[in-house]
Enzyme design. Structure first.
Site, PDB file in Angstrom:
ATOM      1  N   HIS A  94     -10.117 -49.727 -19.540  1.00 12.16           N
ATOM      2  CA  HIS A  94      -8.984 -49.529 -20.458  1.00 12.16           C
ATOM      3  C   HIS A  94      -9.460 -49.590 -21.908  1.00 12.16           C
ATOM      4  O   HIS A  94      -9.055 -48.776 -22.752  1.00 12.16           O
ATOM      5  CB  HIS A  94      -7.921 -50.609 -20.238  1.00 12.16           C
ATOM      6  N   GLU A 131     -10.303 -53.388 -16.416  1.00 11.54           N
ATOM      7  CA  GLU A 131      -9.824 -53.755 -17.746  1.00 11.54           C
ATOM      8  C   GLU A 131     -10.799 -53.291 -18.832  1.00 11.54           C
ATOM      9  O   GLU A 131     -10.377 -52.829 -19.901  1.00 11.54           O
ATOM     10  CB  GLU A 131      -9.617 -55.271 -17.831  1.00 11.54           C
ATOM     11  N   GLU A 147      -3.741 -45.443 -15.500  1.00 13.56           N
ATOM     12  CA  GLU A 147      -4.135 -46.426 -14.489  1.00 13.56           C
ATOM     13  C   GLU A 147      -5.061 -45.798 -13.462  1.00 13.56           C
ATOM     14  O   GLU A 147      -6.036 -46.417 -13.024  1.00 13.56           O
ATOM     15  CB  GLU A 147      -2.895 -47.008 -13.800  1.00 13.56           C
TER      16      GLU A 147
END
Length: 301
Positions: A161, A158, A233
């Site tokens: 990201h 995360e 991803e």
């Protein structure tokens, strides 16, 4: 890690699946058409020329995307019931905040806000309009069911990201495809009105053609955005392996493979969650995440 000490507040309500997304797409298209028509009428503007039409398309195409991005943190907290850890109250919360801070420092960004949401399923997501003003949230299920190194790998995914600016990139891409959908649908509608109907019942025909074309083109546009989402991803998985280890990230993905139950993340944050959808067939084209087995294979390659 004593995860039983974590208090995430109220749980999130489950959001509808594929059918609700399609209904939302149609409803959004209708709303855009209506708003476009009303605003143009109020301003006394007839955007018949390609330049005027392009400007209008860009305003509406990027407008909604940037508003959603600006409100992303508040919307995510409200829709999931996540609670930001303002001051760690126990060792579990301290470990979580310290781990995110260390990963963020290693990734070269400021520490995101850290939150926990009440879901029995292991999941996590990141959101925020800026790399240095983001939010990383994890579910109680993730903390309870996975070991420390595996949770750390998920947190690194995360954080990656955020560091990669994926939220902004996705917003820009969505704005571009929105603009083209609005622009092309209206160009085609003008062609139909001017060529086929020869001006008879033009307004009604124009509205119908725009509505149909926006839905059709919107499907193809969604496929493009979701294709990019699946690509990023893989990158976040790879970067998580760099921040922690490939073995830990693979262990996290393998643990997710063993989980059962539908994803409960709302649509506005699902694209940045860790859990992969279980879509099959054509629906895979509209999935924001690639199959878990493909992600594991990429890390092992």
């Amino acid at each position: 890690m004593d995860t039983n000490e974590l208090d995430a507040g109220k749980g999130a309500a489950k959001i509808g699946g594929f059918g609700s997304r399609m209904a939302l797409l149609v409803g959004t298209n209708l709303a855009v058409i209506a708003l476009f028509t009303v605003v143009a009428s109020l301003l006394g503007i007839e955007p018949q020329g390609i330049i005027g039409l392009t400007i209008f398309s860009a305003l509406f195409g990027f407008g909604g995307a940037f508003v959603s991005l600006a409100l992303s943190k508040k919307m995510a907290l409200r829709s999931t019931g996540a609670v930001i850890i303002e001051q760690p109250r126990n060792e579990s919360e301290r470990w979580l905040v310290d781990t995110v801070a260390r990963l963020a420092r290693d990734a070269g960004i400021e520490t995101p806000d850290v939150a926990v949401f009440n879901s029995p399923l292991p999941n996590a997501f990141a959101t925020g309009a800026k790399r240095n003003d983001a939010l990383v949230a994890v579910s109680v299920g993730l903390l309870q069911q996975m070991s420390g190194p595996v949770v750390e790998a998920v947190l690194a995914h995360e954080v990656a990201h955020v560091a990669n600016g994926d939220m902004v990139t996705m917003t820009l891409l969505q704005g571009v495809v929105n603009t083209f959908v609005i622009l092309i649908s209206r160009i085609l509608a003008n062609v139909v009105v001017n060529t086929i109907t020869r001006g008879k019942g033009g307004a009604a025909v124009y509205f119908v053609v725009v509505m149909v074309m926006q839905v059709v083109l919107g499907f193809f546009a969604s496929m493009i955005v979701m294709w990019f989402s699946r690509r990023r991803e893989f990158r976040a998985d790879r970067d998580s392996g760099t921040l922690t280890s490939n073995a830990s990230m693979i262990a996290a993905l393998e643990a997710l493979q063993r989980q059962h139950g539908d994803d409960i993340l709302p649509d506005q944050v699902a694209a940045f969650g860790i859990r992969a959808s279980k879509a099959t067939g054509v629906r895979k084209l509209f999935s924001s995440h690639p199959p878990l087995e493909d992600r594991i294979a990429a890390l092992r390659a």
